[in-house]
Design a protein around this motif. Structure first.
Motif, short mmCIF file in Angstrom:
data_model
loop_
_atom_site.label_atom_id
_atom_site.label_comp_id
_atom_site.label_asym_id
_atom_site.label_seq_id
_atom_site.Cartn_x
_atom_site.Cartn_y
_atom_site.Cartn_z
N MET A 18 84.88 10.41 91.85
CA MET A 18 84.78 11.57 91.88
C MET A 18 85.85 12.10 93.38
SD MET A 18 81.48 13.91 93.25
CE MET A 18 80.91 12.66 94.18
N VAL A 19 85.93 11.33 94.39
CA VAL A 19 86.93 11.77 95.39
C VAL A 19 88.37 11.56 94.75
CG1 VAL A 19 87.89 10.69 97.39
CG2 VAL A 19 85.39 11.13 97.25
N THR A 20 88.53 10.71 93.96
CA THR A 20 90.22 10.45 93.25
C THR A 20 90.49 11.62 92.54
OG1 THR A 20 89.94 8.14 93.43
CG2 THR A 20 91.56 9.02 92.17
N LYS A 21 89.39 12.13 91.74
CA LYS A 21 89.68 13.29 90.80
C LYS A 21 89.81 14.40 91.56
CE LYS A 21 86.94 11.58 86.68
NZ LYS A 21 85.63 11.75 85.96
N ALA A 27 96.02 17.85 95.18
CA ALA A 27 97.36 17.68 95.23
C ALA A 27 98.06 18.70 94.13
CB ALA A 27 97.68 16.26 94.61
N GLY A 28 97.46 19.11 93.01
CA GLY A 28 97.83 19.84 92.20
C GLY A 28 97.88 21.22 92.82
N PHE A 129 96.76 14.82 98.56
CA PHE A 129 96.01 13.73 97.93
C PHE A 129 95.72 13.05 98.77
CE2 PHE A 129 95.59 9.77 95.85
CZ PHE A 129 94.90 9.90 94.65
N THR A 130 96.57 12.35 99.53
CA THR A 130 96.21 11.08 100.46
C THR A 130 95.14 11.70 101.65
OG1 THR A 130 98.34 10.35 100.33
CG2 THR A 130 97.08 9.62 102.38
N ALA A 131 95.23 12.95 102.03
CA ALA A 131 94.38 13.62 103.13
C ALA A 131 93.07 13.68 102.61
CB ALA A 131 94.68 14.72 103.64
N GLY A 136 87.44 11.97 101.99
CA GLY A 136 86.26 11.65 101.03
C GLY A 136 85.82 10.22 101.16
N ASN A 137 86.71 9.21 101.29
CA ASN A 137 86.26 7.61 101.19
C ASN A 137 85.94 7.50 102.49
OD1 ASN A 137 86.93 7.15 98.34
ND2 ASN A 137 89.05 6.61 98.82
N SER A 138 86.31 8.17 103.43
CA SER A 138 85.71 7.69 104.90
C SER A 138 84.12 8.22 104.73
CB SER A 138 86.37 8.48 105.89
OG SER A 138 87.87 8.05 106.17
#
Length: 175
Positions: A18-21, A27-28, A129-131, A136-138
């Motif tokens: 979900m975070v990657t999406k 990013a878009g 994207f990175t931020a 999200g992953n943190s």
């Protein structure tokens, strides 16, 4: 309530997807050269996914309030120990903006890069994207650690209760 480590691992993986999406969406939006649009979008994305992550791990304020007193105390202590700013909390726009401002260098770089033709938009998208993925992953890692601690605590309590029952039923332990 999460019952096994496997279930907890599956929740973590689902949340990471979900975070990657969401990071891709961020990013878009960052690629569009309209100042401020990306920050508003990031706030909206985080306002949507952080409560979902909390819910999947059983860490919304309502879910925590539904726990028995000992479990609630344990979970609140685990949240405090991880230093999580979003687990077990009502997620507000001010909270999200505050957390984004702590990532100020990345956000500023993303905004400034938009003014460099062509390459700037790509850089802004990459930073965004990175931020977003990092935030999200943190949060997922915090929630995972809290939920794992709560699961292990419940398992220890269940083992202790089972030992008490076994000892009570064991005639060789009679005085």
């Amino acid at each position: 309530m999460i019952e096994t480590r496997e279930e907890l691992d599956a929740i973590k993986k689902s949340c990471q997807t979900m975070v990657t999406k969401s990071a891709s969406l961020s990013a878009g939006t960052a690629i569009i050269p309209v100042p401020g649009l990306d920050i508003g979008s990031d706030v909206a994305i985080l306002m949507r996914i952080i409560p979902k992550i909390n819910s999947k791990f059983g860490l919304t304020p309502e879910q925590i309030d539904g726990l028995d007193t000992d479990s609630k105390l344990f979970v609140m202590t685990a949240i405090s120990n991880t230093g999580s700013k979003m687990a077990g909390k009502y997620i507000t726009q001010n909270l999200i903006i505050s957390l984004l401002s702590k990532m100020g260098v990345r956000v500023a770089a993303k905004g400034a890069s938009k003014f460099v033709p062509l390459i700037g938009s790509a850089v802004a998208g990459g930073i965004s994207f990175t931020a977003m993925k990092y935030m999200g992953n943190s949060h997922i890692d915090d929630c995972y650690n809290i939920a794992l601690a709560a699961l292990e605590n419940r398992q220890l309590e269940n083992m202790a209760e089972a030992e008490i029952v076994i000892e009570a039923d064991d005639p060789t332990k009679a005085n």
